[in-house]
Design an enzyme around this catalytic site. Structure first.
Site, PDB file in Angstrom:
ATOM      1  N   HIS A  83       0.828  -1.204   0.000  1.00  0.00           N
ATOM      2  CA  HIS A  83       0.000   0.000   0.000  1.00  0.00           C
ATOM      3  C   HIS A  83       0.861   1.252   0.000  1.00  0.00           C
ATOM      4  CE1 HIS A  83       0.955   0.963   4.177  1.00  0.00           C
ATOM      5  NE2 HIS A  83       0.804  -0.330   4.448  1.00  0.00           N
ATOM      6  N   GLU A 193      -1.851  -7.199   7.739  1.00  0.00           N
ATOM      7  CA  GLU A 193      -0.589  -6.861   8.378  1.00  0.00           C
ATOM      8  C   GLU A 193      -0.457  -7.649   9.679  1.00  0.00           C
ATOM      9  OE1 GLU A 193       2.319  -6.374   8.303  1.00  0.00           O
ATOM     10  OE2 GLU A 193       2.600  -4.256   7.792  1.00  0.00           O
TER      11      GLU A 193
END
Length: 303
Positions: A83, A193
């Protein structure tokens, strides 16, 4: 929920600059180097194909590898994208990693705003636009485009994928409908994550994600609230590796496609690289790395 099938996974080096130990991750620019594709000859080349683009030669090489593979062996090409910069990345720089990990990351935000399920900054959006331009450039040189798209459920990844791929002149982007990869009833197969403690990694409700990204596809077991994030326990690197290994096995057991895009996080991508045996290659925010994965093992039979 389908139980993930376990495969033997390994990487095939020698095709991308990121495979080479001499390539420095801190200075490497994927957008200026054709995603790292090495200009070289392959075993699949013929006299007629010598004038083809390097990506066309690469596509045929992957086709050759799959065509000549042993039984129960397949080759996949993963385009792993991190990202763009999020507000949490800015906060960590503001306070330093030690203070961030020990104190600030446990809060919902500071005087500058919240970082729960952190959003992209203007820089992060610009980095996603850079990735879009990189894909646009490589499409002109016949890059094999993804046949499947997977994305983390966290907003920064959904937004990065949206800016990068939506309405791009590529298959499956008009409309762009990636699969949000979170089969979370058993807490595995998550494209997320490192789990726990850091509030930037606590996802938004499914209804919020659906409102912001109405074309995205949810898996059947996706819950409204985040039932997995734990305010008191941080996932270990070993457990994260296990989770991302299960993720890959889950995808490879159910997806016949060869070229796959995964938009995720630095920790998730670090684990993916580790479990397939790739050299460590930390990505900058917004970075992309292609990886060839050799998948060995029996696939489950369809019922």
């Amino acid at each position: 929920m389908r139980k993930a099938t376990s495969f033997k996974l390994s990487t095939l080096a020698g095709y991308f600059l990121q495979d080479d130990p001499s390539t420095d991750p801190d200075t490497f620019d994927y957008a200026k180097s054709n995603f790292g594709l090495i200009r070289r000859a392959y075993g699949s080349e013929t006299e007629e194909s010598k004038e083809d683009s390097q990506w066309q030669k690469f596509s045929r090489e992957i086709q050759r590898l799959n065509g000549q593979a042993e039984p129960n062996t397949r080759y996949k090409v993963l385009f792993l994208g991190r990202h763009g910069e999020g507000v949490h990345n800015v906060a960590e720089k503001r306070y330093g990693t030690k203070a961030w990990d020990e104190y600030w990351s446990l809060l919902d935000g500071d005087e500058y705003g919240t970082w729960v399920d952190a959003r992209l900054t203007d820089v992060g959006i610009s980095q996603a636009k850079t990735a879009r331009a990189a894909w646009e450039k490589q499409v002109k040189h016949s890059i094999p485009t993804p046949e499947s798209y997977y994305v983390s459920p966290l907003i920064r990844c959904c937004a990065t994928a949206q800016v990068t791929f939506d309405e791009l002149d590529m298959p499956l982007t008009k409309p762009f409908r990636p699969v949000i990869k979170e089969a979370n009833l058993i807490g595995m197969q998550l494209l997320r994550e490192t789990m726990g403690e850091h509030t930037c990694d606590r996802r938004s409700p499914a209804s919020t994600i659906a409102t912001e990204f109405p074309q995205y596809q949810f898996e059947a077991d996706f819950t409204e609230e985040d039932l997995l994030w734990d305010a008191k326990t941080r996932e270990s690197n070993e457990d994260r590796n296990k989770r991302l290994f299960e993720l890959l096995c889950d995808i490879f057991a159910s997806d016949d496609n060869v070229f796959l895009s995964l938009t995720a996080h630095s920790g998730a991508i670090t684990s993916i690289l580790e479990v397939v045996g790739h050299r460590r290659f930390p990505l900058q925010t917004g970075g992309v790395i292609p990886v060839i994965v050799k998948v060995e093992g029996n696939r489950p039979r369809s019922k």
